[in-house]
Design a protein around this motif. Structure first.
Motif, PDB file in Angstrom:
ATOM      1  N   GLU A 531       0.843  -1.192   0.000  1.00 22.78           N
ATOM      2  CA  GLU A 531       0.000   0.000   0.000  1.00 22.78           C
ATOM      3  C   GLU A 531       0.885   1.251   0.000  1.00 22.78           C
ATOM      4  N   TYR A 532       0.322   2.289  -0.506  1.00 25.25           N
ATOM      5  CA  TYR A 532       1.079   3.535  -0.648  1.00 25.25           C
ATOM      6  C   TYR A 532       1.620   3.989   0.701  1.00 25.25           C
ATOM      7  N   ASP A 533       2.922   4.228   0.705  1.00 21.60           N
ATOM      8  CA  ASP A 533       3.602   4.763   1.872  1.00 21.60           C
ATOM      9  C   ASP A 533       3.604   3.783   3.052  1.00 21.60           C
ATOM     10  N   LYS A 534       3.425   2.462   2.737  1.00 23.09           N
ATOM     11  CA  LYS A 534       3.408   1.463   3.812  1.00 23.09           C
ATOM     12  C   LYS A 534       4.337   0.304   3.448  1.00 23.09           C
ATOM     13  N   SER A 535       4.780  -0.407   4.502  1.00 22.36           N
ATOM     14  CA  SER A 535       5.679  -1.549   4.280  1.00 22.36           C
ATOM     15  C   SER A 535       5.073  -2.875   4.761  1.00 22.36           C
ATOM     16  N   GLU A 536       3.824  -2.857   5.247  1.00 17.48           N
ATOM     17  CA  GLU A 536       3.189  -4.088   5.725  1.00 17.48           C
ATOM     18  C   GLU A 536       2.849  -4.993   4.534  1.00 17.48           C
ATOM     19  N   ILE A 537       2.941  -6.297   4.805  1.00 17.97           N
ATOM     20  CA  ILE A 537       2.646  -7.290   3.764  1.00 17.97           C
ATOM     21  C   ILE A 537       1.142  -7.338   3.539  1.00 17.97           C
ATOM     22  N   THR A 538       0.738  -7.164   2.307  1.00 17.21           N
ATOM     23  CA  THR A 538      -0.686  -7.196   1.960  1.00 17.21           C
ATOM     24  C   THR A 538      -1.084  -8.604   1.532  1.00 17.21           C
ATOM     25  N   PRO A 539      -2.386  -8.917   1.560  1.00 12.89           N
ATOM     26  CA  PRO A 539      -2.846 -10.216   1.052  1.00 12.89           C
ATOM     27  C   PRO A 539      -2.380 -10.466  -0.375  1.00 12.89           C
ATOM     28  N   ARG A 540      -2.329  -9.419  -1.174  1.00 15.79           N
ATOM     29  CA  ARG A 540      -1.885  -9.583  -2.555  1.00 15.79           C
ATOM     30  C   ARG A 540      -0.394  -9.941  -2.595  1.00 15.79           C
ATOM     31  N   ALA A 541       0.388  -9.351  -1.682  1.00 20.15           N
ATOM     32  CA  ALA A 541       1.811  -9.668  -1.615  1.00 20.15           C
ATOM     33  C   ALA A 541       2.040 -11.099  -1.114  1.00 20.15           C
ATOM     34  N   GLU A 542       1.170 -11.548  -0.216  1.00 26.40           N
ATOM     35  CA  GLU A 542       1.303 -12.903   0.332  1.00 26.40           C
ATOM     36  C   GLU A 542       1.220 -13.952  -0.762  1.00 26.40           C
ATOM     37  N   ILE A 543       0.395 -13.691  -1.777  1.00 24.43           N
ATOM     38  CA  ILE A 543       0.253 -14.659  -2.869  1.00 24.43           C
ATOM     39  C   ILE A 543       1.598 -14.907  -3.536  1.00 24.43           C
ATOM     40  N   GLU A 544       2.349 -13.834  -3.771  1.00 22.19           N
ATOM     41  CA  GLU A 544       3.650 -13.975  -4.417  1.00 22.19           C
ATOM     42  C   GLU A 544       4.701 -14.546  -3.463  1.00 22.19           C
ATOM     43  N   LEU A 545       4.597 -14.153  -2.204  1.00 21.80           N
ATOM     44  CA  LEU A 545       5.568 -14.679  -1.241  1.00 21.80           C
ATOM     45  C   LEU A 545       5.408 -16.183  -1.014  1.00 21.80           C
ATOM     46  N   GLU A 546       4.207 -16.713  -1.301  1.00 20.20           N
ATOM     47  CA  GLU A 546       4.014 -18.169  -1.223  1.00 20.20           C
ATOM     48  C   GLU A 546       4.927 -18.874  -2.212  1.00 20.20           C
ATOM     49  N   LYS A 547       5.205 -18.248  -3.349  1.00 21.98           N
ATOM     50  CA  LYS A 547       6.125 -18.834  -4.335  1.00 21.98           C
ATOM     51  C   LYS A 547       7.536 -18.909  -3.758  1.00 21.98           C
ATOM     52  N   VAL A 548       7.914 -17.869  -3.022  1.00 16.52           N
ATOM     53  CA  VAL A 548       9.230 -17.877  -2.386  1.00 16.52           C
ATOM     54  C   VAL A 548       9.299 -18.962  -1.317  1.00 16.52           C
ATOM     55  N   LEU A 549       8.249 -19.028  -0.504  1.00 17.41           N
ATOM     56  CA  LEU A 549       8.199 -20.058   0.538  1.00 17.41           C
ATOM     57  C   LEU A 549       8.273 -21.453  -0.065  1.00 17.41           C
ATOM     58  N   PHE A 550       7.542 -21.671  -1.134  1.00 19.93           N
ATOM     59  CA  PHE A 550       7.526 -22.984  -1.785  1.00 19.93           C
ATOM     60  C   PHE A 550       8.931 -23.357  -2.250  1.00 19.93           C
ATOM     61  N   ALA A 551       9.595 -22.437  -2.923  1.00 16.36           N
ATOM     62  CA  ALA A 551      10.935 -22.729  -3.434  1.00 16.36           C
ATOM     63  C   ALA A 551      11.911 -23.010  -2.301  1.00 16.36           C
ATOM     64  N   MET A 552      11.832 -22.243  -1.230  1.00 16.33           N
ATOM     65  CA  MET A 552      12.797 -22.408  -0.142  1.00 16.33           C
ATOM     66  C   MET A 552      12.523 -23.672   0.680  1.00 16.33           C
ATOM     67  N   LYS A 553      11.257 -24.052   0.795  1.00 14.52           N
ATOM     68  CA  LYS A 553      10.939 -25.273   1.533  1.00 14.52           C
ATOM     69  C   LYS A 553      11.248 -26.519   0.708  1.00 14.52           C
ATOM     70  N   GLU A 554      11.016 -26.444  -0.593  1.00 17.73           N
ATOM     71  CA  GLU A 554      11.280 -27.594  -1.442  1.00 17.73           C
ATOM     72  C   GLU A 554      12.773 -27.803  -1.664  1.00 17.73           C
ATOM     73  N   PHE A 555      13.519 -26.745  -1.620  1.00 23.10           N
ATOM     74  CA  PHE A 555      14.970 -26.834  -1.808  1.00 23.10           C
ATOM     75  C   PHE A 555      15.654 -26.207  -0.591  1.00 23.10           C
ATOM     76  N   PRO A 556      15.736 -26.937   0.493  1.00 23.79           N
ATOM     77  CA  PRO A 556      16.188 -26.376   1.779  1.00 23.79           C
ATOM     78  C   PRO A 556      17.662 -25.987   1.816  1.00 23.79           C
ATOM     79  N   SER A 557      18.399 -26.241   0.740  1.00 21.31           N
ATOM     80  CA  SER A 557      19.813 -25.861   0.753  1.00 21.31           C
ATOM     81  C   SER A 557      20.045 -24.445   0.220  1.00 21.31           C
ATOM     82  N   ILE A 558      19.031 -23.849  -0.413  1.00 20.97           N
ATOM     83  CA  ILE A 558      19.271 -22.532  -1.009  1.00 20.97           C
ATOM     84  C   ILE A 558      19.197 -21.425   0.047  1.00 20.97           C
ATOM     85  N   LYS A 559      20.026 -20.409  -0.186  1.00 20.75           N
ATOM     86  CA  LYS A 559      19.998 -19.199   0.632  1.00 20.75           C
ATOM     87  C   LYS A 559      19.763 -18.006  -0.301  1.00 20.75           C
TER      88      LYS A 559
END
Length: 648
Positions: A531-559
């Motif tokens: 959101e404008y002028d904010k840094s909190e994670i929005t529901p819309r942002a969570e959708i994309e962050l699920e992709k990051v979570l998926f990749a990091m959980k499926e490949f636990p060696s990556i940093k």
């Protein structure tokens, strides 16, 4: 062991006043006093460097008759070393059984191949060996249990009688004025009845007036009637009635049960004082009686026969030998019929040692299939015999003198083994993006109770097939380098299930989760909106962050390192702080979802300093062009050995 009552039950030989040691030893042997005969034969054997074949034979047979197979082996081996193939098939059969009882199966098989020139006979035994070998590769079909009512003496020959069990035993008091059966120095046999399902039920004598002063054994009861058949010595006024040679053989008697007493007892027409008949059993319809005999004209030491019975229970036909497919040069004994299956014990067919239990299908009264060894745990390297089985339940009883028993021969309960394996689970492992098969993918089966792991790999078509155990929760884990893992939990019950086939398991390739920009790999996400002028994670942002979570959980060696950027609108200082706050907020969100803090190397904001296009301060751009710059990147800085060492 009491099985030998079939052949000759008692000898009333009268010894001469003056006898040589050999004559005395032979007399003891003929009187079945094998333990005493052995002492004299061994003395005779030690007196000469090369004892006579007669002494060697008698020592071998004495030990064999006492079921001391390891000692008998030494003397049968001496016979074979001296006589070769002239030793005779009967001795070879016994030597084979002694070798197997001594856990020398390979030597026994070599002896069979060396001895038999009759190719048909050898082929039959090798076919039986092949079948037995196949059983040894499988899980046992039965479980066996020693029963609490066994005594320290001999208990064997169980028989169904309504809901009870009748069996022969040498337990309790001595009979015949304190005389012992010379074969094994135990009392003569009586028939007992018990309820094997009630532990407190103490066996008691079967019928009030059945017991004689000598052997009474092996009962067969006509289904649905009170007619019984049993084995007994030839007696006259309750004393042994010997033949012209002083031998009292065994006969099969028929009688009726009335008020718990035996009445109308008669001897079957085929009995003779010149040979023994025993071990009677009936077909399911009660029309045929099978039994064991050493009557003249047989194939070996004892054979199986059958007669047809009339409505009065007497034999209508002369005894018919079951033929060379069933009978051998050895001992065939203790028949039992269940439906069209005949079970019997033999030491002449290919077995594990001593007497083994075999089954054959009754095709007609003149035709029987090749007998098959029923395998362990019922059969062992010792004597296993007198089995009765109710095919509809798979439960029954039998006797054995195997090690670990209570007495000489013990009765064991047979129950169907609970199935070990319940489900065949098969299918294919595929690339989730292309649908193509994944050959050499790993398939691991975990027992969630014990943690035990077994593994396999898929074939060229990506196919797999695993067998899942009964009554378990199993975990299947599918994996392949540079692909995601897939876990499947499967619960099975106690009973086998129909195969579960065509199961499709999809693994996602690592390359489909990342995007490469030059030498840099990033986790592939769409722009993450705040959101404008904010840094909190929005529901819309969570959708994309699920992709990051998926990749990091499926490949636990990556940093990774998180890099947040803004567009050029707003002051440089403001955009720098805003992007840094958003990077930190994204980092803490991932950590809150279970990502280890150490796997996020850094989380920094770069404001508008890394624009991807021309849209810098003062340049007129569309909203879409500004959007390209307003982004968060998840840069992979370390992949671990698994991903680094595998070619893409």
């Amino acid at each position: 062991m009491k099985k030998a009552i079939l052949l000759i039950a008692f000898c009333s030989c009268i010894s001469a006043m003056a006898q040589s040691k050999l004559e005395r030893a032979d007399e003891l042997f003929n009187e079945f006093k094998f333990d005493k005969a052995i002492v004299l034969y061994k003395d005779l054997a030690s007196e000469k460097s090369k004892p006579s074949l007669h002494v060697v034979q008698r020592l071998a047979d004495s030990y064999f008759n006492m079921s001391e197979y390891q000692k008998a082996k030494e003397w049968y081996a001496r016979l074979y070393a001296t006589e070769g193939k002239n030793t005779g098939e009967g001795n070879i059969i016994k030597l084979v059984q002694c070798l197997k009882a001594s856990m020398q199966a390979e030597e026994a098989d070599k002896l069979l191949r060396d001895f038999y020139s009759d190719q048909k006979r050898l082929d039959m035994m090798m076919a039986q060996k092949t079948y037995l070998d196949s059983l040894l590769m499988k899980d046992p079909a039965f479980e066996v249990q020693n029963l609490a009512f066994n005594s320290k003496k001999s208990d064997f020959a169980p028989s169904f009688y309504e809901d009870l069990l009748v069996f022969a035993s040498a337990r309790d008091t001595l009979k015949s004025s304190g005389k012992l059966y010379p074969w094994n120095n135990q009392p003569y046999l009586d028939l007992y009845v018990t309820n094997p399902n009630v532990s407190r039920f103490v066996p008691e004598k079967f019928l009030d007036n059945l017991a004689s002063s000598y052997h009474d054994a092996n009962v067969a009861v006509v289904p649905g009637a009170q007619t019984i058949y049993f084995t007994r010595n030839y007696l006259k006024k309750d004393k042994l009635n010997a033949n012209s040679e002083g031998l009292s053989n065994m006969q099969i008697l028929k009688g009726s049960i009335l008020n718990n007493e035996l009445v109308n007892v008669s001897s079957l027409s085929f009995n003779s004082k010149d040979y023994s008949c025993g071990h009677p059993t009936l077909s399911a319809d009660g029309k045929y009686l099978y039994f064991t005999s050493n009557m003249p004209g047989g194939y070996g030491e004892s054979d199986l026969y059958v007669v047809e019975l009339g409505v009065d229970g007497d034999a209508l036909t002369p005894p018919k030998n079951l033929g060379p497919n069933v009978n051998t040069k050895g001992r065939e004994m203790f028949p039992y019929v269940d439906g069209n299956t005949l079970y019997f014990s033999s030491d002449g067919h290919y077995g594990l040692g001593g007497l083994d239990i075999f089954s054959t299908t009754i095709q007609s009264k003149d035709s029987y299939t090749l007998p098959k060894n029923i395998g362990p745990p019922i059969n062992s390297n010792m004597d296993d015999f007198s089995m009765i089985l109710r095919g509809e339940t798979g439960n029954g009883y039998y006797a054995s003198n195997r090690f670990g028993g209570v007495g000489d021969d013990d009765i064991y309960r047979i129950t169907k083994a609970k199935p070990v394996n319940c489900l065949v689970y098969s299918g294919y492992v595929l690339n989730e993006k292309t649908g193509e098969p994944l050959p050499l993918a790993n398939v691991e089966l975990y027992d969630t109770t014990t943690g035990f792991v077994t593994g396999m790999k898929t074939d060229d078509n990506g196919a797999f097939s695993v067998i899942l155990p009964c009554n378990k929760e199993s975990k299947l884990v599918f994996s392949k380098p540079r692909f995601t893992k897939k876990e499947i939990l499967i619960n099975t019950g106690e009973d086998p299930q129909s195969p579960s086939e065509e199961n499709m398991v999809y693994l996602t390739p690592f390359e489909s989760l990342v995007v490469k920009e030059g030498d840099v790999e990033k986790i592939k996400v769409d722009p993450i909106y705040f959101e404008y002028d904010k840094s909190e994670i929005t529901p819309r942002a969570e959708i994309e962050l699920e992709k990051v979570l998926f990749a990091m959980k499926e490949f636990p060696s990556i940093k990774i390192k998180i890099e947040s950027h803004t567009d050029s609108r707003g002051s440089d200082q403001y955009n720098f702080k805003l992007s840094d706050d958003r990077a930190k907020s994204t980092m803490w969100y991932l950590i809150s979802k279970g990502i280890d803090h150490d796997r996020i190397v850094s989380a920094n904001g770069y404001g508008e300093y890394r624009l991807k296009n021309k849209c810098s301060n003062g340049v007129k751009c569309s909203e879409q062009e500004h959007l390209v710059n307003r982004r968060s990147d998840f840069v992979i800085v370390e992949k671990g050995e698994t991903l680094e060492n595998v070619q893409r």
